[in-house]
Design a protein around this motif. Structure first.
Motif, mmCIF file in Angstrom:
data_model
loop_
_atom_site.group_PDB
_atom_site.id
_atom_site.type_symbol
_atom_site.label_atom_id
_atom_site.label_comp_id
_atom_site.label_asym_id
_atom_site.label_seq_id
_atom_site.Cartn_x
_atom_site.Cartn_y
_atom_site.Cartn_z
ATOM 1 N N MET A 1 18.206 -5.983 7.766
ATOM 2 C CA MET A 1 19.561 -5.757 7.319
ATOM 3 C C MET A 1 19.721 -4.332 6.785
ATOM 4 N N GLU A 2 18.715 -3.867 6.049
ATOM 5 C CA GLU A 2 18.772 -2.518 5.515
ATOM 6 C C GLU A 2 18.789 -1.494 6.644
ATOM 7 N N LEU A 3 18.078 -1.785 7.677
ATOM 8 C CA LEU A 3 18.040 -0.900 8.840
ATOM 9 C C LEU A 3 19.419 -0.815 9.487
ATOM 10 N N LEU A 4 20.121 -1.929 9.574
ATOM 11 C CA LEU A 4 21.474 -1.968 10.137
ATOM 12 C C LEU A 4 22.438 -1.193 9.251
ATOM 13 N N ASP A 5 22.333 -1.382 7.936
ATOM 14 C CA ASP A 5 23.184 -0.644 6.993
ATOM 15 C C ASP A 5 22.938 0.858 7.110
ATOM 16 N N ALA A 6 21.697 1.246 7.207
ATOM 17 C CA ALA A 6 21.352 2.673 7.328
ATOM 18 C C ALA A 6 21.914 3.232 8.627
ATOM 19 N N TYR A 7 21.783 2.458 9.702
ATOM 20 C CA TYR A 7 22.318 2.901 11.000
ATOM 21 C C TYR A 7 23.842 3.058 10.940
ATOM 22 N N GLN A 8 24.504 2.066 10.351
ATOM 23 C CA GLN A 8 25.969 2.123 10.236
ATOM 24 C C GLN A 8 26.410 3.290 9.361
ATOM 25 N N THR A 9 25.715 3.548 8.280
ATOM 26 C CA THR A 9 26.037 4.657 7.388
ATOM 27 C C THR A 9 25.861 5.985 8.118
ATOM 28 N N LYS A 10 24.753 6.094 8.858
ATOM 29 C CA LYS A 10 24.490 7.309 9.616
ATOM 30 C C LYS A 10 25.548 7.527 10.695
ATOM 31 N N THR A 11 25.905 6.477 11.408
ATOM 32 C CA THR A 11 26.917 6.551 12.459
ATOM 33 C C THR A 11 28.272 6.928 11.863
ATOM 34 N N LYS A 12 28.588 6.297 10.738
ATOM 35 C CA LYS A 12 29.856 6.603 10.069
ATOM 36 C C LYS A 12 29.897 8.063 9.638
ATOM 37 N N SER A 13 28.818 8.565 9.089
ATOM 38 C CA SER A 13 28.743 9.959 8.645
ATOM 39 C C SER A 13 28.890 10.918 9.828
ATOM 40 N N GLN A 14 28.243 10.594 10.943
ATOM 41 C CA GLN A 14 28.355 11.433 12.131
ATOM 42 C C GLN A 14 29.778 11.432 12.678
ATOM 43 N N MET A 15 30.420 10.270 12.664
ATOM 44 C CA MET A 15 31.808 10.174 13.147
ATOM 45 C C MET A 15 32.743 10.982 12.241
ATOM 46 N N GLU A 16 32.526 10.905 10.947
ATOM 47 C CA GLU A 16 33.366 11.665 10.017
ATOM 48 C C GLU A 16 33.177 13.170 10.213
ATOM 49 N N THR A 17 31.926 13.578 10.415
ATOM 50 C CA THR A 17 31.644 14.989 10.659
ATOM 51 C C THR A 17 32.306 15.454 11.947
ATOM 52 N N GLN A 18 32.179 14.637 13.000
ATOM 53 C CA GLN A 18 32.808 14.962 14.283
ATOM 54 C C GLN A 18 34.338 15.026 14.132
ATOM 55 N N HIS A 19 34.876 14.081 13.385
ATOM 56 C CA HIS A 19 36.328 14.050 13.145
ATOM 57 C C HIS A 19 36.782 15.321 12.420
ATOM 58 N N GLU A 20 36.024 15.728 11.409
ATOM 59 C CA GLU A 20 36.364 16.940 10.658
ATOM 60 C C GLU A 20 36.305 18.177 11.555
ATOM 61 N N ARG A 21 35.271 18.260 12.413
ATOM 62 C CA ARG A 21 35.166 19.385 13.345
ATOM 63 C C ARG A 21 36.365 19.426 14.295
ATOM 64 N N GLU A 22 36.706 18.267 14.842
ATOM 65 C CA GLU A 22 37.840 18.208 15.767
ATOM 66 C C GLU A 22 39.144 18.569 15.066
ATOM 67 N N GLN A 23 39.291 18.116 13.841
ATOM 68 C CA GLN A 23 40.496 18.434 13.070
ATOM 69 C C GLN A 23 40.583 19.935 12.795
ATOM 70 N N GLN A 24 39.453 20.558 12.457
ATOM 71 C CA GLN A 24 39.436 22.002 12.223
ATOM 72 C C GLN A 24 39.785 22.769 13.499
ATOM 73 N N LYS A 25 39.252 22.324 14.640
ATOM 74 C CA LYS A 25 39.564 22.970 15.906
ATOM 75 C C LYS A 25 41.054 22.862 16.219
ATOM 76 N N LEU A 26 41.609 21.665 15.993
ATOM 77 C CA LEU A 26 43.036 21.478 16.245
ATOM 78 C C LEU A 26 43.891 22.327 15.312
ATOM 79 N N GLU A 27 43.501 22.395 14.042
ATOM 80 C CA GLU A 27 44.239 23.228 13.087
ATOM 81 C C GLU A 27 44.178 24.696 13.482
#
Length: 93
Positions: A1-27
């Motif tokens: 379960m901890e492994l799944l939580d860590a994976y989800q946290t990592k994936t969420k962090s990567q998605m947020e980073t990607q989202h921020e990059r895309e938002q900066q490019k659009l701005e």
């Protein structure tokens, strides 16, 4: 379960980073586009002002020519300067 939580946290962090990059490019794209449009508007306004000024100048020159022609024709027909004649003033009583 901890492994799944860590994976989800990592994936969420990567998605947020990607989202921020895309938002900066659009701005950045929006900023560049806005600057380009503002420059184009300024150029068009300057061109319109120049065209307006030239048109007014042309009309004033035309008016001067027409007034001169009218004055010449008036003199040739025997009319003097009507502004210097003393006309009786009417009383509006």
């Amino acid at each position: 379960m901890e492994l799944l939580d860590a994976y989800q946290t990592k994936t969420k962090s990567q998605m947020e980073t990607q989202h921020e990059r895309e938002q900066q490019k659009l701005e950045q794209k929006v900023s560049i586009r806005r600057a380009h449009l503002e420059q184009k508007i300024e150029e068009e306004l300057a061109a319109l002002q120049k065209e307006r000024t030239e048109k007014i100048k042309h009309l004033l020159e035309r008016q001067d020519r027409e007034i001169s022609a009218f004055d010449s024709e008036s003199r040739s027909l025997g009319f003097g300067s009507l502004g210097s004649m003393d006309f009786p003033k009417e009383d509006n009583r």
